[in-house]
Design a protein around this motif. Structure first.
Motif, PDB file in Angstrom:
ATOM      1  N   HIS A   8       0.924  -1.349  -0.104  1.00 43.41           N
ATOM      2  CA  HIS A   8      -0.032   0.011  -0.043  1.00 43.41           C
ATOM      3  C   HIS A   8       0.936   1.341  -0.034  1.00 43.41           C
ATOM      4  CE1 HIS A   8       0.826   0.706   4.344  1.00 43.41           C
ATOM      5  NE2 HIS A   8       0.816  -0.300   4.610  1.00 43.41           N
ATOM      6  N   THR A   9       0.132   2.371  -0.481  1.00 44.74           N
ATOM      7  CA  THR A   9       1.062   3.568  -0.469  1.00 44.74           C
ATOM      8  C   THR A   9       1.056   4.172   1.029  1.00 44.74           C
ATOM      9  OG1 THR A   9      -1.093   4.836  -0.579  1.00 44.74           O
ATOM     10  CG2 THR A   9       0.165   4.155  -2.520  1.00 44.74           C
ATOM     11  N   THR A  10       1.840   5.145   1.022  1.00 43.66           N
ATOM     12  CA  THR A  10       1.968   5.952   2.592  1.00 43.66           C
ATOM     13  C   THR A  10       0.684   6.024   3.143  1.00 43.66           C
ATOM     14  OG1 THR A  10       3.976   7.032   1.457  1.00 43.66           O
ATOM     15  CG2 THR A  10       3.139   7.842   3.633  1.00 43.66           C
ATOM     16  N   PRO A  11       0.830   5.704   4.448  1.00 47.22           N
ATOM     17  CA  PRO A  11      -0.523   5.813   5.285  1.00 47.22           C
ATOM     18  C   PRO A  11      -0.478   7.139   5.880  1.00 47.22           C
ATOM     19  CG  PRO A  11       1.058   4.441   6.600  1.00 47.22           C
ATOM     20  CD  PRO A  11       1.366   4.703   5.131  1.00 47.22           C
ATOM     21  N   ALA A  12      -1.827   7.927   6.183  1.00 48.46           N
ATOM     22  CA  ALA A  12      -1.857   9.228   6.936  1.00 48.46           C
ATOM     23  C   ALA A  12      -1.819   8.714   8.409  1.00 48.46           C
ATOM     24  CB  ALA A  12      -3.462   9.644   6.689  1.00 48.46           C
ATOM     25  N   ASP A  23      -7.300   0.506  10.672  1.00 47.19           N
ATOM     26  CA  ASP A  23      -7.773   0.773   9.567  1.00 47.19           C
ATOM     27  C   ASP A  23      -7.682   2.295   8.958  1.00 47.19           C
ATOM     28  OD1 ASP A  23      -8.943   0.554   6.670  1.00 47.19           O
ATOM     29  OD2 ASP A  23     -11.060   0.392   7.342  1.00 47.19           O
ATOM     30  N   LEU A  24      -6.355   2.589   8.565  1.00 50.62           N
ATOM     31  CA  LEU A  24      -5.845   3.815   8.307  1.00 50.62           C
ATOM     32  C   LEU A  24      -6.122   4.247   6.995  1.00 50.62           C
ATOM     33  CD1 LEU A  24      -2.209   3.485   9.853  1.00 50.62           C
ATOM     34  CD2 LEU A  24      -4.233   4.375  10.880  1.00 50.62           C
ATOM     35  N   ASP A  25      -6.411   5.769   6.644  1.00 44.54           N
ATOM     36  CA  ASP A  25      -6.772   6.087   5.306  1.00 44.54           C
ATOM     37  C   ASP A  25      -5.184   6.408   4.961  1.00 44.54           C
ATOM     38  OD1 ASP A  25      -7.782   7.065   3.176  1.00 44.54           O
ATOM     39  OD2 ASP A  25      -8.720   8.705   4.203  1.00 44.54           O
ATOM     40  N   VAL A  26      -5.182   6.748   3.484  1.00 46.22           N
ATOM     41  CA  VAL A  26      -3.802   7.016   2.820  1.00 46.22           C
ATOM     42  C   VAL A  26      -3.509   8.534   2.797  1.00 46.22           C
ATOM     43  CG1 VAL A  26      -4.079   5.140   1.324  1.00 46.22           C
ATOM     44  CG2 VAL A  26      -5.204   7.399   0.684  1.00 46.22           C
ATOM     45  N   ALA A  27      -2.216   8.894   2.807  1.00 40.50           N
ATOM     46  CA  ALA A  27      -1.865  10.301   2.825  1.00 40.50           C
ATOM     47  C   ALA A  27      -1.913  10.983   1.581  1.00 40.50           C
ATOM     48  CB  ALA A  27      -0.060  10.049   3.049  1.00 40.50           C
ATOM     49  N   ARG A  55      -6.351   1.206   3.294  1.00 36.91           N
ATOM     50  CA  ARG A  55      -4.991   1.791   2.436  1.00 36.91           C
ATOM     51  C   ARG A  55      -4.808   0.707   1.520  1.00 36.91           C
ATOM     52  NH1 ARG A  55      -3.800   0.114   8.128  1.00 36.91           N
ATOM     53  NH2 ARG A  55      -1.923  -1.235   8.167  1.00 36.91           N
ATOM     54  N   CYS A  56      -5.198  -0.486   1.677  1.00 32.62           N
ATOM     55  CA  CYS A  56      -4.960  -1.362   0.433  1.00 32.62           C
ATOM     56  C   CYS A  56      -6.185  -1.653  -0.362  1.00 32.62           C
ATOM     57  CB  CYS A  56      -4.815  -2.848   0.951  1.00 32.62           C
ATOM     58  SG  CYS A  56      -3.209  -3.188   1.931  1.00 32.62           S
ATOM     59  N   SER A  57      -7.613  -1.441   0.040  1.00 36.57           N
ATOM     60  CA  SER A  57      -8.547  -1.472  -0.821  1.00 36.57           C
ATOM     61  C   SER A  57      -8.687  -0.516  -1.857  1.00 36.57           C
ATOM     62  CB  SER A  57      -9.880  -1.869  -0.036  1.00 36.57           C
ATOM     63  OG  SER A  57     -10.080  -0.705   0.801  1.00 36.57           O
ATOM     64  N   LYS A  58      -8.128   0.766  -1.289  1.00 33.26           N
ATOM     65  CA  LYS A  58      -8.151   1.999  -2.253  1.00 33.26           C
ATOM     66  C   LYS A  58      -7.312   1.834  -3.254  1.00 33.26           C
ATOM     67  CE  LYS A  58      -9.997   5.703   0.857  1.00 33.26           C
ATOM     68  NZ  LYS A  58      -9.604   6.892   1.684  1.00 33.26           N
ATOM     69  N   LEU A  59      -6.028   1.362  -2.931  1.00 37.82           N
ATOM     70  CA  LEU A  59      -5.046   1.100  -3.793  1.00 37.82           C
ATOM     71  C   LEU A  59      -5.633   0.176  -4.945  1.00 37.82           C
ATOM     72  CD1 LEU A  59      -2.421   1.635  -5.313  1.00 37.82           C
ATOM     73  CD2 LEU A  59      -1.336   0.040  -3.595  1.00 37.82           C
ATOM     74  N   ALA A  60      -6.165  -1.035  -4.464  1.00 34.98           N
ATOM     75  CA  ALA A  60      -6.582  -2.219  -5.406  1.00 34.98           C
ATOM     76  C   ALA A  60      -7.653  -1.321  -6.392  1.00 34.98           C
ATOM     77  CB  ALA A  60      -7.248  -3.279  -4.350  1.00 34.98           C
ATOM     78  N   GLU A  76      -2.056  -6.590   7.844  1.00 33.10           N
ATOM     79  CA  GLU A  76      -0.954  -6.616   8.491  1.00 33.10           C
ATOM     80  C   GLU A  76      -1.020  -7.270   9.826  1.00 33.10           C
ATOM     81  OE1 GLU A  76       2.135  -6.443   8.730  1.00 33.10           O
ATOM     82  OE2 GLU A  76       2.741  -4.439   7.760  1.00 33.10           O
ATOM     83  N   LEU A  77       0.098  -7.141  10.690  1.00 36.61           N
ATOM     84  CA  LEU A  77       0.452  -7.938  11.771  1.00 36.61           C
ATOM     85  C   LEU A  77      -0.591  -7.235  12.724  1.00 36.61           C
ATOM     86  CD1 LEU A  77       2.227 -10.001  13.462  1.00 36.61           C
ATOM     87  CD2 LEU A  77       3.278  -8.007  14.369  1.00 36.61           C
ATOM     88  N   ASN A  78      -1.474  -8.008  13.490  1.00 34.13           N
ATOM     89  CA  ASN A  78      -2.286  -7.371  14.526  1.00 34.13           C
ATOM     90  C   ASN A  78      -1.482  -7.122  15.790  1.00 34.13           C
ATOM     91  OD1 ASN A  78      -4.338  -6.949  16.496  1.00 34.13           O
ATOM     92  ND2 ASN A  78      -5.395  -8.578  16.123  1.00 34.13           N
ATOM     93  N   PHE A  79      -1.244  -5.819  16.043  1.00 38.70           N
ATOM     94  CA  PHE A  79      -0.529  -5.469  17.375  1.00 38.70           C
ATOM     95  C   PHE A  79      -1.377  -5.194  18.549  1.00 38.70           C
ATOM     96  CE2 PHE A  79       2.480  -3.965  13.990  1.00 38.70           C
ATOM     97  CZ  PHE A  79       3.890  -4.441  14.489  1.00 38.70           C
ATOM     98  N   GLY A  80      -2.696  -5.745  18.498  1.00 39.14           N
ATOM     99  CA  GLY A  80      -3.524  -5.933  19.889  1.00 39.14           C
ATOM    100  C   GLY A  80      -3.421  -4.694  20.423  1.00 39.14           C
TER     101      GLY A  80
END
Length: 185
Positions: A8-12, A23-27, A55-60, A76-80
Protein backbone atom coordinates in the motif's frame (compact mmCIF):
# COMPACT_ATOMS: atom_id res chain seq x y z
CA UNK A 1 2.90 -17.91 -13.03
CA UNK A 2 3.81 -14.46 -11.80
CA UNK A 3 2.79 -12.89 -8.50
CA UNK A 4 2.94 -9.13 -7.91
CA UNK A 5 3.22 -8.24 -4.22
CA UNK A 6 2.09 -4.62 -4.01
CA UNK A 7 2.56 -2.67 -0.80
CA UNK A 8 0.00 0.00 0.00
CA UNK A 9 0.96 3.64 -0.40
CA UNK A 10 2.01 5.89 2.46
CA UNK A 11 -0.59 5.85 5.26
CA UNK A 12 -1.95 8.98 6.90
CA UNK A 13 -0.44 8.54 10.35
CA UNK A 14 2.13 10.23 12.50
CA UNK A 15 5.57 8.58 12.45
CA UNK A 16 6.36 6.55 15.54
CA UNK A 17 2.83 5.16 15.91
CA UNK A 18 2.29 1.41 16.16
CA UNK A 19 -0.32 0.19 13.71
CA UNK A 20 -1.19 -2.99 11.87
CA UNK A 21 -4.87 -4.00 11.95
CA UNK A 22 -5.94 -0.36 12.36
CA UNK A 23 -7.89 0.82 9.33
CA UNK A 24 -5.87 3.89 8.35
CA UNK A 25 -6.55 6.14 5.42
CA UNK A 26 -3.85 7.05 2.88
CA UNK A 27 -1.66 10.16 2.80
CA UNK A 28 -2.10 13.05 0.36
CA UNK A 29 0.58 11.48 -1.89
CA UNK A 30 -1.74 8.57 -2.75
CA UNK A 31 -2.51 9.48 -6.37
CA UNK A 32 1.15 10.01 -7.28
CA UNK A 33 2.27 6.79 -5.61
CA UNK A 34 -0.61 4.75 -7.05
CA UNK A 35 -0.06 6.09 -10.59
CA UNK A 36 3.58 5.05 -10.42
CA UNK A 37 2.61 1.47 -9.53
CA UNK A 38 -0.02 1.36 -12.26
CA UNK A 39 2.63 2.10 -14.90
CA UNK A 40 4.64 -0.94 -13.77
CA UNK A 41 1.82 -3.47 -13.95
CA UNK A 42 1.65 -5.81 -16.92
CA UNK A 43 -1.05 -5.47 -19.56
CA UNK A 44 -2.09 -9.10 -19.06
CA UNK A 45 -5.09 -10.03 -16.90
CA UNK A 46 -4.41 -10.60 -13.21
CA UNK A 47 -6.47 -12.17 -10.47
CA UNK A 48 -6.33 -9.63 -7.66
CA UNK A 49 -6.64 -10.03 -3.90
CA UNK A 50 -6.36 -7.22 -1.38
CA UNK A 51 -6.33 -6.68 2.33
CA UNK A 52 -9.73 -5.30 3.38
CA UNK A 53 -8.05 -2.39 5.18
CA UNK A 54 -8.71 0.83 3.28
CA UNK A 55 -5.06 1.66 2.64
CA UNK A 56 -4.99 -1.49 0.48
CA UNK A 57 -8.53 -1.60 -0.88
CA UNK A 58 -8.25 2.02 -2.09
CA UNK A 59 -5.08 1.14 -3.95
CA UNK A 60 -6.62 -2.03 -5.39
CA UNK A 61 -9.61 0.00 -6.61
CA UNK A 62 -7.31 2.61 -8.20
CA UNK A 63 -5.26 -0.06 -9.96
CA UNK A 64 -7.93 -2.63 -10.84
CA UNK A 65 -11.28 -0.83 -10.45
CA UNK A 66 -13.66 -3.24 -8.69
CA UNK A 67 -11.98 -6.37 -10.08
CA UNK A 68 -10.52 -7.65 -6.82
CA UNK A 69 -11.44 -9.77 -3.83
CA UNK A 70 -10.57 -8.86 -0.26
CA UNK A 71 -9.16 -11.45 2.11
CA UNK A 72 -8.56 -10.88 5.83
CA UNK A 73 -5.43 -13.09 5.72
CA UNK A 74 -3.69 -10.28 3.81
CA UNK A 75 -3.97 -7.86 6.75
CA UNK A 76 -0.89 -6.52 8.51
CA UNK A 77 0.30 -7.89 11.86
CA UNK A 78 -2.29 -7.50 14.60
CA UNK A 79 -0.58 -5.39 17.26
CA UNK A 80 -3.50 -5.91 19.66
CA UNK A 81 -3.25 -3.67 22.72
CA UNK A 82 -0.42 -1.72 21.09
CA UNK A 83 -2.49 -0.56 18.11
CA UNK A 84 -2.39 3.22 17.66
CA UNK A 85 -0.03 3.69 20.63
CA UNK A 86 3.24 5.55 20.26
CA UNK A 87 6.15 3.10 20.23
CA UNK A 88 7.92 5.32 22.78
CA UNK A 89 4.94 5.01 25.16
CA UNK A 90 4.95 1.20 25.24
CA UNK A 91 7.88 1.08 27.63
CA UNK A 92 11.28 -0.48 27.12
CA UNK A 93 10.48 -3.68 29.04
CA UNK A 94 7.45 -4.52 26.89
CA UNK A 95 9.30 -3.76 23.66
CA UNK A 96 12.40 -5.68 24.70
CA UNK A 97 10.37 -8.76 25.67
CA UNK A 98 8.79 -8.72 22.22
CA UNK A 99 12.01 -7.95 20.33
CA UNK A 100 13.85 -10.77 22.12
CA UNK A 101 11.65 -13.24 20.23
CA UNK A 102 9.38 -11.24 17.90
CA UNK A 103 8.90 -14.23 15.61
CA UNK A 104 7.03 -16.26 18.24
CA UNK A 105 6.04 -13.80 20.97
CA UNK A 106 2.50 -12.53 20.60
CA UNK A 107 1.87 -8.87 21.16
CA UNK A 108 -0.58 -8.51 24.09
CA UNK A 109 -4.05 -9.02 22.60
CA UNK A 110 -2.54 -9.52 19.14
CA UNK A 111 -0.46 -11.99 17.20
CA UNK A 112 3.13 -13.01 16.56
CA UNK A 113 5.06 -12.75 13.33
CA UNK A 114 4.79 -16.55 13.07
CA UNK A 115 0.99 -16.18 13.17
CA UNK A 116 1.10 -13.64 10.33
CA UNK A 117 3.47 -15.92 8.39
CA UNK A 118 1.10 -18.90 8.76
CA UNK A 119 -1.93 -17.01 7.44
CA UNK A 120 0.10 -15.41 4.64
CA UNK A 121 1.45 -18.78 3.57
CA UNK A 122 -2.04 -20.28 3.69
CA UNK A 123 -3.43 -17.84 1.12
CA UNK A 124 -0.19 -18.00 -0.91
CA UNK A 125 -0.54 -21.78 -1.28
CA UNK A 126 -4.18 -21.45 -2.31
CA UNK A 127 -3.26 -18.84 -4.90
CA UNK A 128 -0.33 -20.74 -6.38
CA UNK A 129 -2.42 -23.89 -6.70
CA UNK A 130 -4.65 -22.00 -9.18
CA UNK A 131 -1.72 -21.31 -11.55
CA UNK A 132 -2.92 -17.88 -12.70
CA UNK A 133 -1.04 -14.58 -12.60
CA UNK A 134 -1.92 -12.74 -9.42
CA UNK A 135 -1.54 -9.37 -7.73
CA UNK A 136 -1.73 -9.10 -3.95
CA UNK A 137 -2.31 -5.59 -2.62
CA UNK A 138 -1.21 -5.92 0.95
CA UNK A 139 1.11 -4.85 3.76
CA UNK A 140 4.79 -4.98 4.53
CA UNK A 141 4.55 -7.85 7.04
CA UNK A 142 2.72 -10.08 4.58
CA UNK A 143 5.10 -9.21 1.75
CA UNK A 144 8.15 -9.70 3.95
CA UNK A 145 6.92 -13.11 5.10
CA UNK A 146 6.20 -14.24 1.52
CA UNK A 147 9.62 -13.04 0.37
CA UNK A 148 11.17 -15.00 3.25
CA UNK A 149 9.27 -18.08 2.11
CA UNK A 150 10.31 -17.55 -1.52
CA UNK A 151 13.97 -17.06 -0.59
CA UNK A 152 14.01 -19.78 2.06
CA UNK A 153 15.08 -17.13 4.57
CA UNK A 154 14.53 -17.83 8.29
CA UNK A 155 11.87 -15.54 9.75
CA UNK A 156 14.44 -14.26 12.26
CA UNK A 157 16.43 -12.80 9.36
CA UNK A 158 13.50 -11.61 7.26
CA UNK A 159 13.34 -8.13 8.77
CA UNK A 160 16.24 -7.27 6.46
CA UNK A 161 13.77 -7.60 3.54
CA UNK A 162 12.22 -4.22 2.76
CA UNK A 163 9.56 -3.19 0.28
CA UNK A 164 8.82 0.51 0.57
CA UNK A 165 5.38 2.15 0.51
CA UNK A 166 3.86 2.19 -2.95
CA UNK A 167 6.34 -0.35 -4.32
CA UNK A 168 6.13 -3.97 -5.31
CA UNK A 169 8.03 -7.22 -5.46
CA UNK A 170 7.62 -9.77 -8.24
CA UNK A 171 7.71 -13.53 -7.88
CA UNK A 172 7.82 -16.26 -10.49
CA UNK A 173 6.38 -19.67 -9.62
CA UNK A 174 7.12 -22.73 -11.73
CA UNK A 175 6.88 -26.39 -10.79
CA UNK A 176 6.43 -25.46 -7.13
CA UNK A 177 9.60 -23.37 -7.02
CA UNK A 178 9.35 -19.69 -6.17
CA UNK A 179 11.86 -17.16 -7.46
CA UNK A 180 12.10 -13.48 -6.54
CA UNK A 181 12.35 -11.47 -9.79
CA UNK A 182 12.45 -8.00 -8.29
CA UNK A 183 11.93 -5.88 -5.20
CA UNK A 184 11.06 -2.23 -4.64
CA UNK A 185 9.97 -1.76 -8.23
Amino acid sequence: MEIYLIRHTTPAIERGTCYGFSDLDVAHTFTEEAARIKQLLPAKPLTVYASPLQRCSKLARFLFEDNFTTDHRLKELNFGDWEMQRWDDLGPDALQAWMDNYVYTRVPGGESYADLYARSLEIFREITARQTDVALVTHHGVIRSLLAHAGNIPLERSFDLRVEYGRMARLHVKDGKVEVLGMNE
